[in-house]
Motif scaffolding. Structure first.
Motif, mmCIF file in Angstrom:
data_model
loop_
_atom_site.group_PDB
_atom_site.id
_atom_site.type_symbol
_atom_site.label_atom_id
_atom_site.label_comp_id
_atom_site.label_asym_id
_atom_site.label_seq_id
_atom_site.Cartn_x
_atom_site.Cartn_y
_atom_site.Cartn_z
ATOM 1 N N UNK A 290 0.658 -12.407 32.940
ATOM 2 C CA UNK A 290 0.873 -13.070 34.233
ATOM 3 C C UNK A 290 1.263 -14.516 33.948
ATOM 4 N N UNK A 291 2.557 -14.798 33.909
ATOM 5 C CA UNK A 291 3.035 -16.132 33.561
ATOM 6 C C UNK A 291 2.633 -17.190 34.592
ATOM 7 N N UNK A 292 2.287 -16.755 35.814
ATOM 8 C CA UNK A 292 1.912 -17.725 36.839
ATOM 9 C C UNK A 292 0.504 -18.260 36.631
ATOM 10 N N UNK A 293 -0.275 -17.599 35.797
ATOM 11 C CA UNK A 293 -1.654 -18.024 35.563
ATOM 12 C C UNK A 293 -1.992 -17.864 34.081
ATOM 13 N N UNK A 294 -1.338 -18.661 33.217
ATOM 14 C CA UNK A 294 -1.545 -18.509 31.777
ATOM 15 C C UNK A 294 -2.972 -18.868 31.375
ATOM 16 N N UNK A 295 -3.418 -18.279 30.297
ATOM 17 C CA UNK A 295 -4.753 -18.573 29.786
ATOM 18 C C UNK A 295 -4.905 -20.049 29.436
ATOM 19 N N UNK A 296 -6.120 -20.559 29.654
ATOM 20 C CA UNK A 296 -6.489 -21.819 29.020
ATOM 21 C C UNK A 296 -6.640 -21.545 27.535
ATOM 22 N N UNK A 297 -6.500 -22.582 26.718
ATOM 23 C CA UNK A 297 -6.671 -22.428 25.280
ATOM 24 C C UNK A 297 -7.848 -23.269 24.816
ATOM 25 N N UNK A 298 -8.749 -22.643 24.099
ATOM 26 C CA UNK A 298 -9.927 -23.312 23.558
ATOM 27 C C UNK A 298 -9.806 -23.299 22.041
ATOM 28 N N UNK A 299 -9.522 -24.451 21.465
ATOM 29 C CA UNK A 299 -9.375 -24.563 20.022
ATOM 30 C C UNK A 299 -10.733 -24.846 19.388
ATOM 31 N N UNK A 300 -11.076 -24.054 18.391
ATOM 32 C CA UNK A 300 -12.356 -24.206 17.710
ATOM 33 C C UNK A 300 -12.144 -24.256 16.203
ATOM 34 N N UNK A 301 -12.987 -25.032 15.516
ATOM 35 C CA UNK A 301 -12.997 -25.010 14.057
ATOM 36 C C UNK A 301 -13.651 -23.719 13.588
ATOM 37 N N UNK A 302 -13.226 -23.246 12.433
ATOM 38 C CA UNK A 302 -13.677 -21.944 11.943
ATOM 39 C C UNK A 302 -15.101 -21.955 11.415
ATOM 40 N N UNK A 303 -15.633 -23.130 11.093
ATOM 41 C CA UNK A 303 -16.935 -23.194 10.418
ATOM 42 C C UNK A 303 -18.098 -23.497 11.355
ATOM 43 N N UNK A 304 -17.913 -23.309 12.654
ATOM 44 C CA UNK A 304 -18.984 -23.608 13.609
ATOM 45 C C UNK A 304 -20.105 -22.577 13.589
ATOM 46 N N UNK A 305 -19.803 -21.367 13.172
ATOM 47 C CA UNK A 305 -20.819 -20.319 13.155
ATOM 48 C C UNK A 305 -21.363 -20.047 14.546
ATOM 49 N N UNK A 306 -22.656 -19.746 14.616
ATOM 50 C CA UNK A 306 -23.283 -19.414 15.903
ATOM 51 C C UNK A 306 -23.195 -20.549 16.921
ATOM 52 N N UNK A 307 -23.088 -21.789 16.433
ATOM 53 C CA UNK A 307 -23.073 -22.922 17.363
ATOM 54 C C UNK A 307 -21.800 -22.980 18.199
#
Length: 258
Positions: free
Chosen positions: A84-101
């Motif tokens: 649905x191009x009219x409502x694209x996803x938000x993007x959440x960038x995360x570092x790979x080493x965060x683990x459970x946190x």
């Protein structure tokens, strides 16, 4: 409409086999997340295999291209998954080493989801074992303030939730470790609103040994280059148009005011 909004988590990763699985599982528990993308940036371990087993969509760079390139690749993959191009996803960038946190990044989503801001940035607590002296952070903070008037508490934080529109507006990203400082400057100059939000995150701290010092030297170089490039091309908020209200820590900030 808010109920239909989805979030894609994008995780650049290199040689993170030990932590990537936990990071993915935590990220998938964040409300509204329906897609986790891991960009394996030239790993020599089983990062991609473990990421796939943990439920992430994976894409691999055959050679290490750097964090900015991995972020751009992840964003392209997320866009390819849109229906649905009219409502694209938000993007959440995360570092790979965060683990459970990584689950503690949940507060980054709501302000962007509700339209209050265009980008949220995680403000982390002091990290146990960190051996730096704040030189790179200080350089990034000064560069952002000089260009926009905003005083960022953690200018190097890679944990960011952003709209597709805002992300597209700051292309191309600054290369290497200068990506966060360059992105923040470009967002504010373009008129977008940002906010730093406390998140109880914990990642692998860079030690004070030779390897750690070399890493910081590379960070310093990339942040300096990102800042210098923007000064050279006069990428800044004109002083006559800057927000005259003193920025309050932790509050939404637009460089041009309301």
């Amino acid at each position: 409409m808010q109920e239909k909004q989805r979030v894609a988590v994008i995780i650049p990763a290199k040689d993170e086999a030990r932590r990537i699985g936990a990071t993915i599982r935590a990220a998938r528990s964040i409300p509204h997340v329906d897609l986790v993308i891991v960009v394996d940036d030239g790993s020599e371990d089983d990062t991609q295999k473990i990421a796939r087993a943990a439920g992430a969509a994976t894409v691999r760079h055959s050679v290490n291209r750097g964090k900015a390139s991995a972020m751009e690749t992840g964003a392209r993959v997320a866009q390819m998954r849109e229906t649905d191009e009219s409502n694209p996803r938000l993007m959440l960038f995360l570092d790979a080493d965060l683990g459970d946190s990584a689950l503690s990044c949940m507060p980054l989503v709501e302000p962007v989801l509700s339209g209050k801001v265009d980008c949220t940035i995680a403000f982390l607590p002091p990290q146990q074992g960190a051996g730096g002296h704040g030189f790179v952070t200080g350089l990034g903070r000064k560069a952002i303030k000089r260009a926009t008037g905003w005083v960022a508490r953690q200018p190097l934080s890679g944990q960011r939730c952003i709209t597709r529109e805002a992300f597209d507006a700051v292309q191309p990203l600054a290369p290497g470790w200068g990506v966060e400082v360059g992105m923040t400057i470009d967002l504010l100059v373009a008129g977008y609103t940002v906010q730093e939000i406390p998140c109880d995150l914990h990642h692998r701290a860079t030690a004070n040994d030779f390897k750690g010092q070399l890493h910081r030297a590379n960070q310093y170089k990339d942040v300096w280059l990102a800042a210098y490039s923007r000064r050279l091309h006069r990428v800044s908020v004109p002083r006559g148009k800057r927000n005259g209200t003193p920025p309050e820590p932790g509050m939404p900030f637009n460089a041009y005011g309301s």
